[in-house]
Write a protein that holds these residues in place. Structure first.
Motif, PDB file in Angstrom:
ATOM      1  N   MET A 113       0.861  -1.205   0.000  1.00 56.86           N
ATOM      2  CA  MET A 113       0.000   0.000   0.000  1.00 56.86           C
ATOM      3  C   MET A 113       0.887   1.242   0.000  1.00 56.86           C
ATOM      4  O   MET A 113       1.114   1.860   1.047  1.00 56.86           O
ATOM      5  CB  MET A 113      -0.907  -0.016   1.233  1.00 56.86           C
ATOM      6  N   PRO A 114       1.437   1.601  -1.169  1.00 50.51           N
ATOM      7  CA  PRO A 114       2.370   2.731  -1.237  1.00 50.51           C
ATOM      8  C   PRO A 114       1.741   4.056  -0.831  1.00 50.51           C
ATOM      9  O   PRO A 114       2.462   4.980  -0.454  1.00 50.51           O
ATOM     10  CB  PRO A 114       2.779   2.747  -2.720  1.00 50.51           C
ATOM     11  N   GLN A 115       0.403   4.171  -0.880  1.00 44.30           N
ATOM     12  CA  GLN A 115      -0.228   5.435  -0.497  1.00 44.30           C
ATOM     13  C   GLN A 115      -0.052   5.731   0.993  1.00 44.30           C
ATOM     14  O   GLN A 115      -0.223   6.871   1.440  1.00 44.30           O
ATOM     15  CB  GLN A 115      -1.719   5.419  -0.852  1.00 44.30           C
ATOM     16  N   TYR A 116       0.290   4.683   1.788  1.00 46.79           N
ATOM     17  CA  TYR A 116       0.477   4.888   3.224  1.00 46.79           C
ATOM     18  C   TYR A 116       1.946   5.096   3.604  1.00 46.79           C
ATOM     19  O   TYR A 116       2.285   5.083   4.803  1.00 46.79           O
ATOM     20  CB  TYR A 116      -0.078   3.689   4.002  1.00 46.79           C
ATOM     21  N   ALA A 117       2.795   5.262   2.611  1.00 42.98           N
ATOM     22  CA  ALA A 117       4.228   5.372   2.891  1.00 42.98           C
ATOM     23  C   ALA A 117       4.527   6.576   3.778  1.00 42.98           C
ATOM     24  O   ALA A 117       5.223   6.476   4.805  1.00 42.98           O
ATOM     25  CB  ALA A 117       5.022   5.461   1.584  1.00 42.98           C
ATOM     26  N   LYS A 118       3.968   7.753   3.407  1.00 46.50           N
ATOM     27  CA  LYS A 118       4.272   8.961   4.171  1.00 46.50           C
ATOM     28  C   LYS A 118       3.680   8.921   5.586  1.00 46.50           C
ATOM     29  O   LYS A 118       4.368   9.207   6.565  1.00 46.50           O
ATOM     30  CB  LYS A 118       3.796  10.185   3.410  1.00 46.50           C
ATOM     31  N   PRO A 119       2.383   8.596   5.721  1.00 43.99           N
ATOM     32  CA  PRO A 119       1.852   8.575   7.100  1.00 43.99           C
ATOM     33  C   PRO A 119       2.521   7.538   7.994  1.00 43.99           C
ATOM     34  O   PRO A 119       2.783   7.803   9.162  1.00 43.99           O
ATOM     35  CB  PRO A 119       0.366   8.268   6.907  1.00 43.99           C
ATOM     36  N   VAL A 120       2.816   6.347   7.426  1.00 40.86           N
ATOM     37  CA  VAL A 120       3.481   5.323   8.235  1.00 40.86           C
ATOM     38  C   VAL A 120       4.876   5.791   8.638  1.00 40.86           C
ATOM     39  O   VAL A 120       5.307   5.639   9.795  1.00 40.86           O
ATOM     40  CB  VAL A 120       3.543   3.986   7.472  1.00 40.86           C
ATOM     41  N   GLY A 121       5.603   6.396   7.695  1.00 38.52           N
ATOM     42  CA  GLY A 121       6.937   6.899   8.015  1.00 38.52           C
ATOM     43  C   GLY A 121       6.897   7.983   9.069  1.00 38.52           C
ATOM     44  O   GLY A 121       7.727   8.023   9.984  1.00 38.52           O
ATOM     45  N   ALA A 122       5.914   8.878   8.955  1.00 33.11           N
ATOM     46  CA  ALA A 122       5.782   9.960   9.945  1.00 33.11           C
ATOM     47  C   ALA A 122       5.453   9.405  11.320  1.00 33.11           C
ATOM     48  O   ALA A 122       6.002   9.844  12.341  1.00 33.11           O
ATOM     49  CB  ALA A 122       4.708  10.935   9.494  1.00 33.11           C
ATOM     50  N   ILE A 123       4.538   8.403  11.358  1.00 31.93           N
ATOM     51  CA  ILE A 123       4.166   7.807  12.649  1.00 31.93           C
ATOM     52  C   ILE A 123       5.377   7.125  13.298  1.00 31.93           C
ATOM     53  O   ILE A 123       5.644   7.293  14.493  1.00 31.93           O
ATOM     54  CB  ILE A 123       3.014   6.811  12.461  1.00 31.93           C
ATOM     55  N   VAL A 124       6.112   6.355  12.502  1.00 34.28           N
ATOM     56  CA  VAL A 124       7.278   5.647  13.052  1.00 34.28           C
ATOM     57  C   VAL A 124       8.326   6.646  13.535  1.00 34.28           C
ATOM     58  O   VAL A 124       8.925   6.490  14.603  1.00 34.28           O
ATOM     59  CB  VAL A 124       7.864   4.691  11.994  1.00 34.28           C
ATOM     60  N   GLY A 125       8.559   7.718  12.731  1.00 37.61           N
ATOM     61  CA  GLY A 125       9.532   8.722  13.137  1.00 37.61           C
ATOM     62  C   GLY A 125       9.148   9.413  14.422  1.00 37.61           C
ATOM     63  O   GLY A 125       9.978   9.624  15.317  1.00 37.61           O
ATOM     64  N   MET A 126       7.855   9.780  14.542  1.00 36.01           N
ATOM     65  CA  MET A 126       7.394  10.437  15.759  1.00 36.01           C
ATOM     66  C   MET A 126       7.478   9.489  16.961  1.00 36.01           C
ATOM     67  O   MET A 126       7.847   9.897  18.069  1.00 36.01           O
ATOM     68  CB  MET A 126       5.952  10.915  15.571  1.00 36.01           C
ATOM     69  N   ALA A 127       7.146   8.201  16.725  1.00 41.05           N
ATOM     70  CA  ALA A 127       7.221   7.235  17.823  1.00 41.05           C
ATOM     71  C   ALA A 127       8.663   7.054  18.298  1.00 41.05           C
ATOM     72  O   ALA A 127       8.937   6.990  19.506  1.00 41.05           O
ATOM     73  CB  ALA A 127       6.641   5.889  17.367  1.00 41.05           C
ATOM     74  N   ALA A 128       9.585   6.983  17.331  1.00 39.56           N
ATOM     75  CA  ALA A 128      10.996   6.830  17.703  1.00 39.56           C
ATOM     76  C   ALA A 128      11.489   8.050  18.481  1.00 39.56           C
ATOM     77  O   ALA A 128      12.175   7.929  19.506  1.00 39.56           O
ATOM     78  CB  ALA A 128      11.846   6.611  16.456  1.00 39.56           C
ATOM     79  N   ALA A 129      11.141   9.253  17.985  1.00 39.22           N
ATOM     80  CA  ALA A 129      11.569  10.480  18.674  1.00 39.22           C
ATOM     81  C   ALA A 129      10.972  10.548  20.075  1.00 39.22           C
ATOM     82  O   ALA A 129      11.650  10.912  21.046  1.00 39.22           O
ATOM     83  CB  ALA A 129      11.155  11.695  17.850  1.00 39.22           C
ATOM     84  N   THR A 130       9.689  10.186  20.191  1.00 44.13           N
ATOM     85  CA  THR A 130       9.038  10.198  21.506  1.00 44.13           C
ATOM     86  C   THR A 130       9.711   9.219  22.463  1.00 44.13           C
ATOM     87  O   THR A 130       9.944   9.523  23.644  1.00 44.13           O
ATOM     88  CB  THR A 130       7.549   9.850  21.363  1.00 44.13           C
ATOM     89  N   GLY A 131      10.020   8.032  21.946  1.00 41.32           N
ATOM     90  CA  GLY A 131      10.677   7.035  22.786  1.00 41.32           C
ATOM     91  C   GLY A 131      12.033   7.503  23.288  1.00 41.32           C
ATOM     92  O   GLY A 131      12.373   7.332  24.468  1.00 41.32           O
ATOM     93  N   ILE A 132      12.808   8.120  22.395  1.00 42.25           N
ATOM     94  CA  ILE A 132      14.127   8.602  22.801  1.00 42.25           C
ATOM     95  C   ILE A 132      14.003   9.711  23.837  1.00 42.25           C
ATOM     96  O   ILE A 132      14.716   9.732  24.851  1.00 42.25           O
ATOM     97  CB  ILE A 132      14.916   9.091  21.561  1.00 42.25           C
ATOM     98  N   ILE A 133      13.069  10.658  23.590  1.00 42.33           N
ATOM     99  CA  ILE A 133      12.873  11.764  24.532  1.00 42.33           C
ATOM    100  C   ILE A 133      12.434  11.240  25.893  1.00 42.33           C
ATOM    101  O   ILE A 133      12.945  11.671  26.945  1.00 42.33           O
ATOM    102  CB  ILE A 133      11.841  12.771  23.970  1.00 42.33           C
ATOM    103  N   MET A 134      11.502  10.294  25.914  1.00 42.11           N
ATOM    104  CA  MET A 134      11.011   9.749  27.178  1.00 42.11           C
ATOM    105  C   MET A 134      12.114   8.991  27.911  1.00 42.11           C
ATOM    106  O   MET A 134      12.209   9.050  29.138  1.00 42.11           O
ATOM    107  CB  MET A 134       9.806   8.832  26.925  1.00 42.11           C
ATOM    108  N   TRP A 135      12.934   8.290  27.156  1.00 44.06           N
ATOM    109  CA  TRP A 135      14.035   7.537  27.784  1.00 44.06           C
ATOM    110  C   TRP A 135      14.982   8.496  28.506  1.00 44.06           C
ATOM    111  O   TRP A 135      15.380   8.258  29.649  1.00 44.06           O
ATOM    112  CB  TRP A 135      14.768   6.719  26.715  1.00 44.06           C
ATOM    113  N   PHE A 136      15.335   9.600  27.827  1.00 46.34           N
ATOM    114  CA  PHE A 136      16.199  10.584  28.450  1.00 46.34           C
ATOM    115  C   PHE A 136      15.491  11.258  29.635  1.00 46.34           C
ATOM    116  O   PHE A 136      16.081  11.466  30.696  1.00 46.34           O
ATOM    117  CB  PHE A 136      16.628  11.650  27.429  1.00 46.34           C
ATOM    118  N   ALA A 137      14.217  11.606  29.445  1.00 52.65           N
ATOM    119  CA  ALA A 137      13.498  12.320  30.493  1.00 52.65           C
ATOM    120  C   ALA A 137      13.365  11.484  31.755  1.00 52.65           C
ATOM    121  O   ALA A 137      13.656  11.953  32.862  1.00 52.65           O
ATOM    122  CB  ALA A 137      12.120  12.745  29.980  1.00 52.65           C
TER     123      ALA A 137
END
Length: 357
Positions: free
Chosen positions: A111-135
């Motif tokens: 489903m190539p139409q979901y490439a951008k939203p899936v990538g954005a969700i994964v990126g935000m989840a990764a950033a959130t996880g890193i921030i929470m780990w540090f916090a």
């Protein structure tokens, strides 16, 4: 896909080996090289999947089977047989990267139409996880991101032994069979003294008790110029044969004797002034047995020395008290027979003699 699969397999196998305790000699190099190979393979593999999808050919299936076999074999060994504290962390990191990558790649392929939203969700989840780990590492009860203060343990005081030293020399060229080896070859040492072997040879030697192959005392390897000390307080009075384990023809004897009473010599009041009838060392001449310790006590108000040699020839280096202030003392053990003259370097008319039987 094929190059990516091959590089990934080689990299994972290498990283696992490096953490499994096999590659001790070049473990750091393997960490860097195989880790880089693994990540390059993952990039190629992801690019191949995104470009052409997941291949279903027999060649791809065979390659996948080989890769899975290699990875599982080394991973099983690495997880069960290694002693590293970071293996589980590494395995979790690899799975955290691999599983989302596979899922994301498959979704984008289907489903190539979901490439951008899936990538954005994964990126935000990764950033959130890193921030929470540090916090949480900074403010949680387990503040693992804050370095604990280093508490310095009190240093142990080095106690310098004041026991008399009995010197023994490992002679030069003693590694050649037939040459003299230990000097003296038979050492009579009062219990309580410290025996000090000095290796004056150019090769390594040992000082090893012969009867029990080193259980009583063993110096291990003594390099050229190094010393080995043995506290005789830990030995019973008696005879101990010892040898060099490297050159077993080198044999000598250590005889531990019950300690003899010290002999006292007094530096009397007025010894620093030349007067007729003045006693400078009392007694001036003493006769002692080998292994006896002589103690000189300065009861004068002036400083003096007890220095082997004579005013005419100078110090000979056998012993020297350095400066003895009023009320201080100096002791020296005499372990070899002979006549030893001594004098005061500050008042050279002061002279005495020790005759060792």
């Amino acid at each position: 896909m094929m190059p990516g699969m091959g590089l990934t397999a080689i990299g994972v196998a290498g990283v696992t080996i490096s953490y499994s305790g096999i590659a001790h000699t070049f473990v750091d190099g393997m960490h860097a090289l195989t880790g880089l190979t693994m990540f390059v393979g993952l990039i190629f593999l992801a690019a191949g999947i995104l470009d052409g999808g997941v291949s279903t050919s027999n060649r791809a299936k065979a390659t996948t089977l080989v890769i899975v076999s290699i990875v599982l074999s080394f991973a099983t060994f690495g997880l069960t047989m290694n002693s590293s504290n970071y293996t589980i962390t590494l395995a979790g990191l690899l799975m955290a990267i691999a599983f989302p990558s596979i899922i994301i790649s498959y979704l984008i392929m289907k489903m190539p139409q979901y490439a951008k939203p899936v990538g954005a969700i994964v990126g935000m989840a990764a950033a959130t996880g890193i921030i929470m780990w540090f916090a949480f590492g900074l403010v949680s009860p387990d503040t693992y991101m804050i370095s604990e203060p280093v508490i310095e343990e009190p240093k142990e005081e080095v106690v310098v032994s004041s026991a008399p030293i009995y010197p023994i020399t490992i002679l030069e060229k003693s590694d050649i069979q037939g040459n003299p080896d230990y000097d003296p070859d038979v050492a009579h040492v009062p219990k309580g003294n410290v025996v000090e072997w000095t290796n004056a040879d150019a090769v390594v030697h040992t000082v090893t008790s012969s009867a029990d192959f080193g259980d009583t005392f063993n110096s291990n390897m003594i390099n050229a110029g190094e010393k080995f000390s043995l506290d005789t307080n830990n030995l019973d009075a008696g005879e101990y044969e010892y040898m060099c384990m490297v050159h077993p023809w080198m044999i000598a004897t250590l005889i531990i004797e019950e300690p003899k009473d010290d002999v006292k010599v007094v530096i009397p009041q007025g010894a620093g002034i030349i007067n007729e009838g003045q006693v400078y060392y009392n007694p001036q001449v003493i006769q002692i047995e080998s292994g006896t310790t002589v103690v000189w006590e300065n009861t004068d108000s002036a400083m003096h020395t007890v220095t082997s040699g004579s005013a005419e020839t100078g110090a000979d280096g056998k012993f020297d008290s350095e400066m003895l202030v009023a009320g201080s003392s100096f002791k020296h053990s005499f372990n070899s027979p002979g006549k030893i003259d001594y004098f005061c370097m500050l008042h050279p008319w002061m002279a005495g003699t020790v005759e060792v039987q």
